[in-house]
Scaffold this motif. Sequence first.
Motif, PDB file in Angstrom:
ATOM      1  N   MET A 340       0.825  -1.211   0.000  1.00  0.00           N
ATOM      2  CA  MET A 340       0.000   0.000   0.000  1.00  0.00           C
ATOM      3  C   MET A 340       0.855   1.255   0.000  1.00  0.00           C
ATOM      4  SD  MET A 340      -3.059  -1.053   2.653  1.00  0.00           S
ATOM      5  CE  MET A 340      -4.165  -2.405   2.283  1.00  0.00           C
ATOM      6  N   ARG A 341       1.961   1.224   0.704  1.00  0.00           N
ATOM      7  CA  ARG A 341       2.857   2.385   0.693  1.00  0.00           C
ATOM      8  C   ARG A 341       3.446   2.619  -0.697  1.00  0.00           C
ATOM      9  NH1 ARG A 341       5.893   0.993   6.466  1.00  0.00           N
ATOM     10  NH2 ARG A 341       4.133   1.684   7.809  1.00  0.00           N
ATOM     11  N   ASP A 342       3.745   1.517  -1.444  1.00  0.00           N
ATOM     12  CA  ASP A 342       4.198   1.687  -2.819  1.00  0.00           C
ATOM     13  C   ASP A 342       3.116   2.327  -3.672  1.00  0.00           C
ATOM     14  OD1 ASP A 342       6.619   0.554  -2.172  1.00  0.00           O
ATOM     15  OD2 ASP A 342       6.003  -1.494  -2.746  1.00  0.00           O
ATOM     16  N   VAL A 343       1.843   1.893  -3.453  1.00  0.00           N
ATOM     17  CA  VAL A 343       0.732   2.469  -4.213  1.00  0.00           C
ATOM     18  C   VAL A 343       0.583   3.955  -3.898  1.00  0.00           C
ATOM     19  CG1 VAL A 343      -1.766   2.389  -4.564  1.00  0.00           C
ATOM     20  CG2 VAL A 343      -0.464   0.261  -4.424  1.00  0.00           C
ATOM     21  N   GLU A 344       0.798   4.330  -2.630  1.00  0.00           N
ATOM     22  CA  GLU A 344       0.725   5.750  -2.265  1.00  0.00           C
ATOM     23  C   GLU A 344       1.739   6.587  -3.043  1.00  0.00           C
ATOM     24  OE1 GLU A 344       1.296   5.905   1.896  1.00  0.00           O
ATOM     25  OE2 GLU A 344      -0.702   5.137   2.408  1.00  0.00           O
ATOM     26  N   ARG A 345       2.890   5.994  -3.366  1.00  0.00           N
ATOM     27  CA  ARG A 345       3.914   6.715  -4.119  1.00  0.00           C
ATOM     28  C   ARG A 345       3.675   6.652  -5.629  1.00  0.00           C
ATOM     29  NH1 ARG A 345       7.211   3.969  -0.312  1.00  0.00           N
ATOM     30  NH2 ARG A 345       7.839   2.463  -1.904  1.00  0.00           N
ATOM     31  N   GLY A 346       2.555   5.996  -6.015  1.00  0.00           N
ATOM     32  CA  GLY A 346       2.234   5.908  -7.434  1.00  0.00           C
ATOM     33  C   GLY A 346       2.776   4.678  -8.116  1.00  0.00           C
ATOM     34  N   TYR A 367      -7.122  -7.440  -2.949  1.00  0.00           N
ATOM     35  CA  TYR A 367      -6.226  -6.277  -2.993  1.00  0.00           C
ATOM     36  C   TYR A 367      -5.508  -6.185  -4.334  1.00  0.00           C
ATOM     37  CZ  TYR A 367      -2.248  -3.257  -1.996  1.00  0.00           C
ATOM     38  OH  TYR A 367      -1.310  -2.259  -2.052  1.00  0.00           O
TER      39      TYR A 367
END
Length: 615
Positions: A340-346, A367
């Motif tokens: 999820m943190r990777d997704v937050e960074r795009g 997910y």
Amino acid sequence: MRRWNNLTYQSKLMLAFFMLGIIPSIVIGTMAYFKSVSTLESRVNADLGVIAGQLNAAIQRQVEDVDRFSTFPYFTPEIFQILNQPYVPRDQWGYREIETQQQFAKLLVTYPSIFSTIQGLVFYSTKGNIYGYRVSDRSSINEAVSPVDEEWYKETLKRSGGVFISGLRLERQFNSAPFPTITASRVLLNDDFTPAGVVAVDIRPDFMDKIVRSFQLESMHVIVADEKGELIYSTQTGDNERFLRAAAEQSSHSGTSRGLINLPDLGGGLAAATGVYAHSEYLGWTSYLMIDREELLGDANVIRNFTVVLVLIFSVAAAVLSLLLARNLSRPIRSLISSMRDVERGLFITPAAPPVQGEIGQLHLSYVTMVRRLDVLVQSIEEKERQKREAELYALRARIAPHFLYNTINSIRMLAVLQQSEGIARLLQSLNKLLHANMKLDSELVPLSAELELLHHYVRLMELRYTNRFKVEWQIEENTGQAMVPPMILQPLMENAIFHGSFDIEGPLLIEVGARITGNGGDELLITITDSGHGIPQDTLEVLNGEREQGPAPDGDGNAGSSIGVANVRDRIRLRFGPPYTLTLKSGPGQGTRAELYLPYQPEDGDTSRPRMEE
């Protein structure tokens, strides 16, 4: 709550499993303990209630025997003859007075031997003579002592022949050391019901000790108190007065002759106790039977200690189990958090499949599907944003036409002014105002004065088209011009009044435009446009007011178009201000039409209070 939210998922799971392992054992053990305590106390209190009633009855029987004994003078006429003899001071006694005393002593000696609980008799003659007899030491009467001021004597006189049972008191009437006693007394009445004297029977207080021993109540604390709450008898020494006050306070609140008592630890050797009380209406006494709670709950405490051991065992087992389960559950979740943190960074990178199946595996698959759809949606949003920017550029180009028309009409008006065509110049100016207002239709709110000015320009244009067909009267209340209203909200209503109101009538149509402040607190603005036309049929009026859906468009009268304009005004008011603000049309055949706009009064300066009106 904040600390709980700050905990990690693993810590929360561990605590949750830990509590699920501990709470059931605590609840079960606690319920078992309190249930056993409640059952034990109920049974003991039931048994104590029976014993207290029997104890009270035994004490009452003893006192009733003495009560009956106090009536023996009525069966011995010689006693009344002696009591009615005149008083003679002791230093003036002669042979007759000494003989009287000896005769009275012989009469008294016989009766106390029958009742072992009696330790003395005293007769107080109304003539002032005192006669008495004490069983133990044959002490003579101390005539210096008078009972007149003692409480038991006053209460006896109030009974007028009825018996009075005193509490524990000291008898000082004999020439010996005062001794504790309980006195049963009554007024003796002559044949003509006049008082002859008072008989006082002194009872040994230790008769209650014999009764208690006969009931075998060695493990219990027995207390007997008189009607004033003062101690008469107790099986234990110590601070009985404080113990008695606490017990009496509880029994007085119940308002019943029998009940339960639970006393806390009062300190000073007075441990917590439970028991019952029983009140005797005949004596006015209250008996208390108490038992030490620690002694009573000895077996229940064994259950409590066993429960504590079980809770400790279950706590250790629950702690180990919760730690293992929390680790297995939190490991794949931490993997999802990292993704999820990777997704937050795009970075729409999906994590590897978890080693466990079940709900966690399904969560992982959901997910992964969500991340892929998010990637598609982001690309779609970017494409729509590009198309939106192109549409805005197109709309900007489309607005060039109204601006060009506005500038062209303004140039024609200037040419009409130069050629001194004032009428044409005013009409072009009014048309210019309407075009300018139409270009600003997306404005939030405008002052009512500006809206009325625009309505004047529109009326001026309509007068050119419909010459001498209508007349407008303005009834605008002072200080309403600063009220803020939606733009272009009156023009459709004026248009309907001119087009439909003036149709097929004789003479010019009268249109009245009014504005005033209403409401209890002056917080409402009412704008009305009234015409004197033929009016609107009821079914059409219901459609215009939005009370029912519109049917097929009428043929040729233009009501379909007016319905759209009215609905637009009404919807703009409701969307802007909400209920109860709206537009309402009122009409009837041959009665004209009245449009009423209800708006909140909002002054231009932001002050919503009603302005002060001039008289």
